[in-house]
Design a protein around this motif. Structure first.
Motif, PDB file in Angstrom:
ATOM      1  N   PRO A 190       0.804  -1.230   0.000  1.00 13.43           N
ATOM      2  CA  PRO A 190       0.000   0.000   0.000  1.00 13.43           C
ATOM      3  C   PRO A 190       0.835   1.277   0.000  1.00 13.43           C
ATOM      4  CG  PRO A 190      -0.956  -1.603   1.497  1.00 13.43           C
ATOM      5  CD  PRO A 190       0.367  -2.160   1.065  1.00 13.43           C
ATOM      6  N   ARG A 191       1.884   1.309   0.798  1.00 11.16           N
ATOM      7  CA  ARG A 191       2.725   2.518   0.827  1.00 11.16           C
ATOM      8  C   ARG A 191       3.484   2.673  -0.484  1.00 11.16           C
ATOM      9  NH1 ARG A 191       8.043   3.690   3.151  1.00 11.16           N
ATOM     10  NH2 ARG A 191       8.112   1.537   3.941  1.00 11.16           N
ATOM     11  N   ALA A 192       3.992   1.557  -1.015  1.00  8.13           N
ATOM     12  CA  ALA A 192       4.718   1.624  -2.281  1.00  8.13           C
ATOM     13  C   ALA A 192       3.816   2.147  -3.399  1.00  8.13           C
ATOM     14  CB  ALA A 192       5.252   0.238  -2.648  1.00  8.13           C
ATOM     15  N   LEU A 193       2.577   1.675  -3.444  1.00  6.15           N
ATOM     16  CA  LEU A 193       1.654   2.143  -4.480  1.00  6.15           C
ATOM     17  C   LEU A 193       1.327   3.618  -4.288  1.00  6.15           C
ATOM     18  CD1 LEU A 193      -0.149   1.547  -6.900  1.00  6.15           C
ATOM     19  CD2 LEU A 193      -1.949   0.844  -5.291  1.00  6.15           C
ATOM     20  N   GLU A 194       1.133   4.037  -3.049  1.00  2.42           N
ATOM     21  CA  GLU A 194       0.824   5.441  -2.771  1.00  2.42           C
ATOM     22  C   GLU A 194       1.973   6.351  -3.220  1.00  2.42           C
ATOM     23  OE1 GLU A 194       0.158   7.980   1.251  1.00  2.42           O
ATOM     24  OE2 GLU A 194      -1.215   6.275   0.974  1.00  2.42           O
ATOM     25  N   ILE A 195       3.199   5.910  -2.973  1.00  2.00           N
ATOM     26  CA  ILE A 195       4.364   6.699  -3.391  1.00  2.00           C
ATOM     27  C   ILE A 195       4.452   6.751  -4.912  1.00  2.00           C
ATOM     28  CG2 ILE A 195       6.884   6.780  -3.395  1.00  2.00           C
ATOM     29  CD1 ILE A 195       6.792   5.581  -0.557  1.00  2.00           C
ATOM     30  N   ALA A 196       4.223   5.608  -5.564  1.00  2.00           N
ATOM     31  CA  ALA A 196       4.271   5.574  -7.031  1.00  2.00           C
ATOM     32  C   ALA A 196       3.224   6.512  -7.631  1.00  2.00           C
ATOM     33  CB  ALA A 196       4.060   4.145  -7.518  1.00  2.00           C
ATOM     34  N   GLN A 197       2.047   6.530  -7.059  1.00  2.00           N
ATOM     35  CA  GLN A 197       1.004   7.429  -7.549  1.00  2.00           C
ATOM     36  C   GLN A 197       1.378   8.883  -7.299  1.00  2.00           C
ATOM     37  OE1 GLN A 197      -2.253   5.703  -5.357  1.00  2.00           O
ATOM     38  NE2 GLN A 197      -2.863   4.358  -7.031  1.00  2.00           N
ATOM     39  N   PHE A 198       1.998   9.160  -6.160  1.00  2.00           N
ATOM     40  CA  PHE A 198       2.456  10.519  -5.856  1.00  2.00           C
ATOM     41  C   PHE A 198       3.494  10.978  -6.877  1.00  2.00           C
ATOM     42  CE2 PHE A 198       5.471  13.386  -3.729  1.00  2.00           C
ATOM     43  CZ  PHE A 198       4.616  14.365  -3.263  1.00  2.00           C
ATOM     44  N   LEU A 199       4.334  10.044  -7.331  1.00  2.00           N
ATOM     45  CA  LEU A 199       5.372  10.350  -8.311  1.00  2.00           C
ATOM     46  C   LEU A 199       4.846  10.335  -9.752  1.00  2.00           C
ATOM     47  CD1 LEU A 199       8.320   8.283  -6.773  1.00  2.00           C
ATOM     48  CD2 LEU A 199       8.117  10.779  -6.843  1.00  2.00           C
ATOM     49  N   ASN A 200       3.552  10.101  -9.895  1.00  2.00           N
ATOM     50  CA  ASN A 200       2.909  10.126 -11.219  1.00  2.00           C
ATOM     51  C   ASN A 200       3.385   9.005 -12.135  1.00  2.00           C
ATOM     52  OD1 ASN A 200       1.271  12.471 -10.730  1.00  2.00           O
ATOM     53  ND2 ASN A 200       3.111  13.734 -10.990  1.00  2.00           N
ATOM     54  N   PHE A 201       3.595   7.813 -11.577  1.00  2.00           N
ATOM     55  CA  PHE A 201       3.800   6.645 -12.424  1.00  2.00           C
ATOM     56  C   PHE A 201       2.545   6.438 -13.277  1.00  2.00           C
ATOM     57  CE2 PHE A 201       7.425   5.790  -9.901  1.00  2.00           C
ATOM     58  CZ  PHE A 201       8.133   4.734 -10.455  1.00  2.00           C
ATOM     59  N   ASP A 202       2.735   5.914 -14.467  1.00  2.00           N
ATOM     60  CA  ASP A 202       1.626   5.676 -15.381  1.00  2.00           C
ATOM     61  C   ASP A 202       0.966   4.333 -15.060  1.00  2.00           C
ATOM     62  OD1 ASP A 202      -0.190   5.716 -17.441  1.00  2.00           O
ATOM     63  OD2 ASP A 202       1.285   5.322 -19.020  1.00  2.00           O
ATOM     64  N   HIS A 203      -0.153   4.380 -14.344  1.00  2.00           N
ATOM     65  CA  HIS A 203      -0.910   3.180 -13.975  1.00  2.00           C
ATOM     66  C   HIS A 203      -0.004   2.079 -13.392  1.00  2.00           C
ATOM     67  CE1 HIS A 203      -3.527   5.179 -16.983  1.00  2.00           C
ATOM     68  NE2 HIS A 203      -4.490   4.782 -16.165  1.00  2.00           N
ATOM     69  N   PRO A 204       0.662   2.354 -12.278  1.00  2.00           N
ATOM     70  CA  PRO A 204       1.538   1.335 -11.681  1.00  2.00           C
ATOM     71  C   PRO A 204       0.744   0.134 -11.192  1.00  2.00           C
ATOM     72  CG  PRO A 204       1.172   3.140 -10.148  1.00  2.00           C
ATOM     73  CD  PRO A 204       0.562   3.567 -11.457  1.00  2.00           C
ATOM     74  N   GLN A 205       1.302  -1.043 -11.404  1.00  2.00           N
ATOM     75  CA  GLN A 205       0.682  -2.282 -10.936  1.00  2.00           C
ATOM     76  C   GLN A 205       1.491  -2.841  -9.767  1.00  2.00           C
ATOM     77  OE1 GLN A 205      -0.991  -4.805 -14.389  1.00  2.00           O
ATOM     78  NE2 GLN A 205       0.858  -3.895 -15.254  1.00  2.00           N
ATOM     79  N   LEU A 206       0.843  -3.676  -8.976  1.00  2.00           N
ATOM     80  CA  LEU A 206       1.502  -4.309  -7.838  1.00  2.00           C
ATOM     81  C   LEU A 206       1.537  -5.823  -8.030  1.00  2.00           C
ATOM     82  CD1 LEU A 206       0.024  -2.560  -4.652  1.00  2.00           C
ATOM     83  CD2 LEU A 206       2.298  -2.235  -5.641  1.00  2.00           C
ATOM     84  N   ALA A 207       2.691  -6.408  -7.727  1.00  2.00           N
ATOM     85  CA  ALA A 207       2.809  -7.862  -7.606  1.00  2.00           C
ATOM     86  C   ALA A 207       3.314  -8.135  -6.194  1.00  2.00           C
ATOM     87  CB  ALA A 207       3.771  -8.421  -8.646  1.00  2.00           C
ATOM     88  N   LEU A 208       2.437  -8.650  -5.354  1.00  2.00           N
ATOM     89  CA  LEU A 208       2.735  -8.786  -3.929  1.00  2.00           C
ATOM     90  C   LEU A 208       2.912 -10.240  -3.542  1.00  2.00           C
ATOM     91  CD1 LEU A 208       0.118  -6.220  -2.565  1.00  2.00           C
ATOM     92  CD2 LEU A 208       2.493  -5.810  -3.252  1.00  2.00           C
ATOM     93  N   THR A 209       3.851 -10.466  -2.657  1.00  2.00           N
ATOM     94  CA  THR A 209       4.080 -11.806  -2.139  1.00  2.00           C
ATOM     95  C   THR A 209       3.874 -11.815  -0.632  1.00  2.00           C
ATOM     96  OG1 THR A 209       5.678 -13.631  -1.991  1.00  2.00           O
ATOM     97  CG2 THR A 209       6.564 -11.402  -1.881  1.00  2.00           C
TER      98      THR A 209
END
Length: 231
Positions: free
Chosen positions: A177-196
């Motif tokens: 969740p934090r990694a995705l929030e940071i990626a969105q803050f940095l304006n990544f283009d539709h970042p996806q998550l692969a979680l283990t």
């Protein structure tokens, strides 16, 4: 005359007593208000922390996971020259995605944990992946990051240099969740998550640390936003 004089002294003494009681009462009221404010702040903090833990426990990989140009493996601790068991879990997820064609290349991101370690996190991850069949030309090293924010910021710069736009962020569920929030803050283009999910990490300990890291990130985000606005 003595009686009158004695009665005359009563006034000031009662007034002094009243003033002392009044001052003491004000201090007590102020103390109660401070305690109440402290309790409210603690309650808000507990609710906020509980919400963060709930997000960690309900985090899931992007579904359906689309093919991407890059998989970004977020670094974790090295144990000397070898990736820690937790980092190996992230690398195994990266291997799975590379082998099934979900990602074409991997960015491994992480700096040097200790001055006497022979490899940065990125170098240790590269060695692990190459030993398991990933061509070195398909692995890009980012060896300077010391935080999740830097992992993603520096990886984004590498992506821009190569013209890559699509990405999958590879990490543990509690960290997602934090990694995705940071990626969105940095304006990544539709970042996806692969979680283990981890079978080796002490989850109560790591989730507690992640709550603190989330709080730090929240303050950092406000500071960066304020600087941008003022600039």
């Amino acid at each position: 005359m003595k009686v009158l004089q004695w009665n005359g002294n009563i006034g000031p003494k009662r007034s002094d007593l009243h003033n002392r009681l009044s001052s003491s009462g004000k201090r007590f009221i102020l103390f109660k208000r401070l305690v109440l404010c402290l309790l409210i702040v603690m309650l808000i903090g507990l609710v906020w922390a509980g919400a963060r833990v709930w997000k960690m426990n309900t985090a899931a990989s992007t579904s359906p996971l689309q093919q991407a140009q890059i998989g970004i493996v977020l670094g974790a601790s090295m144990w000397g020259a070898e990736p820690s068991p937790g980092l190996k879990e992230r690398l195994e997820e990266a291997l799975r995605l590379y082998r099934n064609g979900t990602v074409k290349r991997l960015i491994v991101s992480g700096g040097l944990d200790k001055p006497d370690f022979p490899y940065t996190e990125a170098e240790g991850m590269q060695r692990y992946l190459v030993d398991r069949g990933v061509p070195a030309k398909h692995i890009v090293l980012e060896s300077h990051a010391t935080s999740t924010y830097e992992n993603l910021l520096y990886s984004q710069r590498i992506m821009k240099e190569h013209g890559w736009t699509s990405t999958v962020i590879i990490t543990h569920s509690y960290h997602g969740p934090r990694a995705l929030e940071i990626a969105q803050f940095l304006n990544f283009d539709h970042p996806q998550l692969a979680l283990t999910e981890s079978k080796v990490l002490n989850m109560p300990l790591h989730q507690s640390r992640e709550v603190l890291a989330y709080a730090k990130w929240t303050l950092q985000r406000w500071w960066i936003s304020a600087q941008t606005w003022l600039g």
